[in-house]
Design a protein around this motif. Structure first.
Motif, PDB file in Angstrom:
ATOM      1  N   GLU A  59       0.857  -1.190   0.000  1.00 15.86           N
ATOM      2  CA  GLU A  59       0.000   0.000   0.000  1.00 15.86           C
ATOM      3  C   GLU A  59       0.891   1.237   0.000  1.00 15.86           C
ATOM      4  OE1 GLU A  59      -2.248  -0.414   3.581  1.00 15.86           O
ATOM      5  OE2 GLU A  59      -0.584   0.225   4.846  1.00 15.86           O
ATOM      6  N   ARG A  84      -1.894  -2.212  -5.649  1.00 15.18           N
ATOM      7  CA  ARG A  84      -2.517  -3.531  -5.763  1.00 15.18           C
ATOM      8  C   ARG A  84      -4.018  -3.469  -6.029  1.00 15.18           C
ATOM      9  NH1 ARG A  84       1.676  -6.163  -2.633  1.00 15.18           N
ATOM     10  NH2 ARG A  84       3.479  -5.130  -3.564  1.00 15.18           N
ATOM     11  N   ASP A  85      -4.606  -2.252  -6.067  1.00 11.36           N
ATOM     12  CA  ASP A  85      -6.049  -2.172  -6.285  1.00 11.36           C
ATOM     13  C   ASP A  85      -6.403  -0.898  -7.040  1.00 11.36           C
ATOM     14  OD1 ASP A  85      -6.202  -0.028  -4.342  1.00 11.36           O
ATOM     15  OD2 ASP A  85      -6.128  -1.562  -2.789  1.00 11.36           O
ATOM     16  N   GLU A  86      -7.637  -0.866  -7.540  1.00 12.02           N
ATOM     17  CA  GLU A  86      -8.088   0.262  -8.360  1.00 12.02           C
ATOM     18  C   GLU A  86      -8.138   1.556  -7.551  1.00 12.02           C
ATOM     19  OE1 GLU A  86     -11.561   1.402 -11.615  1.00 12.02           O
ATOM     20  OE2 GLU A  86     -11.740  -0.430 -10.430  1.00 12.02           O
ATOM     21  N   GLU A  87      -8.499   1.455  -6.301  1.00 15.76           N
ATOM     22  CA  GLU A  87      -8.582   2.641  -5.450  1.00 15.76           C
ATOM     23  C   GLU A  87      -7.231   3.365  -5.375  1.00 15.76           C
ATOM     24  OE1 GLU A  87      -9.449   3.727  -0.787  1.00 15.76           O
ATOM     25  OE2 GLU A  87     -10.293   1.878  -1.598  1.00 15.76           O
ATOM     26  N   THR A  88      -6.164   2.593  -5.239  1.00 15.55           N
ATOM     27  CA  THR A  88      -4.827   3.192  -5.167  1.00 15.55           C
ATOM     28  C   THR A  88      -4.431   3.802  -6.510  1.00 15.55           C
ATOM     29  OG1 THR A  88      -4.201   1.540  -3.507  1.00 15.55           O
ATOM     30  CG2 THR A  88      -2.416   2.761  -4.544  1.00 15.55           C
ATOM     31  N   ILE A 105       1.109  -7.521  -8.570  1.00 13.33           N
ATOM     32  CA  ILE A 105      -0.276  -7.866  -8.912  1.00 13.33           C
ATOM     33  C   ILE A 105      -0.384  -8.401 -10.334  1.00 13.33           C
ATOM     34  CG2 ILE A 105      -0.925  -5.544  -9.736  1.00 13.33           C
ATOM     35  CD1 ILE A 105      -3.166  -7.791  -7.572  1.00 13.33           C
ATOM     36  N   ASP A 109      -2.591 -11.560 -10.569  1.00 14.07           N
ATOM     37  CA  ASP A 109      -3.911 -11.315 -11.139  1.00 14.07           C
ATOM     38  C   ASP A 109      -3.794 -10.556 -12.463  1.00 14.07           C
ATOM     39  OD1 ASP A 109      -6.575 -10.939 -11.619  1.00 14.07           O
ATOM     40  OD2 ASP A 109      -7.029  -9.955  -9.711  1.00 14.07           O
ATOM     41  N   PHE A 112      -6.795  -8.534 -13.710  1.00  9.94           N
ATOM     42  CA  PHE A 112      -6.976  -7.220 -13.079  1.00  9.94           C
ATOM     43  C   PHE A 112      -6.182  -6.154 -13.827  1.00  9.94           C
ATOM     44  CE2 PHE A 112      -5.075  -4.071 -10.177  1.00  9.94           C
ATOM     45  CZ  PHE A 112      -6.220  -3.410  -9.752  1.00  9.94           C
TER      46      PHE A 112
END
Length: 236
Positions: A59, A84-88, A105, A109, A112
């Motif tokens: 993060e 690691r995610d769309e929010e970031t 990631i 994935d 993703f």
């Protein structure tokens, strides 16, 4: 060919590592934004940023420094480490980062990454140790070959692939031209070399292939083995 001066962020400072080992960090600046500004003045189009703490934490960690860089500098910024995610991704793009680098990631994935590449400016970071993909801040080595991972993103819409030979990273031992070419050919995606760049001869060797988009410049600048300002003027 594009030269990407690089800054690794660790505990709010600009550092460089040797072979990706956190304990090897050598501090080059307490004010990373000032370094980025100096690259901008030299004529750099892009600066390559890595949130090292973020790469291990999974993060964002050095957010304050990243904000300060964006607020003070006009150069284009690409950023990786712990995304690691769309929010970031959205958080960084809203902050003014020009494109994000997805690494660990991408191994875990790939779907993703394809979905994100369809919506946002995404670069895939492929880091390899002896040809096999390294993840989690290079703390783990997977069983996947780097060229296999590159093929997975052949038509995924990613803007580029940055491939790092971890064994050479920060060692000034010369860039791995053959490895970089293998990634470029496997993916058909604009490929950026990373790890081991020592001097102008490395840049010339990459450029001579006619197949490599750019190269990350780290310790060669910090240790004075490459005249970055001159190279930026002559190569870009």
């Amino acid at each position: 060919m594009t030269l990407f001066p690089a800054i690794d962020l660790k505990d709010g400072k600009a550092v460089r590592l040797s072979k990706g080992v956190m304990e090897s960090a050598k501090i080059y600046s307490d004010e990373p934004w000032e370094l980025v500004k100096s690259f901008e003045k030299m004529g750099a189009e892009w600066v390559h940023l890595v949130d090292l703490n973020g790469a291990f934490a999974g993060e964002p960690v050095n957010l304050e420094e990243i904000r300060k860089i964006r607020a003070n500098c006009n150069v284009k910024l690409e950023l990786g480490g712990g995304i690691r995610d769309e929010e970031t991704i959205k958080r960084y793009l809203d902050l003014g980062i020009d494109r994000v680098i997805l690494g660990s990631i991408a191994v875990k994935d790939p779907q993703f990454v394809r979905e994100m590449a369809a919506k946002y400016p995404v670069v895939v970071g492929i880091d390899a140790i002896d040809g096999y993909v390294a993840v989690e801040g290079w703390g783990e080595v997977s069983e996947m070959k780097a060229t296999e991972l590159a093929k997975a993103f052949a038509e995924a819409g990613v803007e580029a692939i940055i491939c790092t030979d971890v064994g050479r990273d920060g060692m000034l031992s010369g860039v791995n031209v053959d490895f970089t070419l293998s990634i470029a050919r496997a993916s058909g995606v604009p490929t950026i070399a990373s790890g081991g760049l020592k001097d102008r001869a490395d840049i010339d060797a990459l450029q001579a292939t006619g197949e490599i988009e750019g190269v990350i410049v780290g310790k060669a600048y910090y240790e004075g083995t490459l005249d970055l300002e001159k190279a930026l003027k002559e190569v870009q």
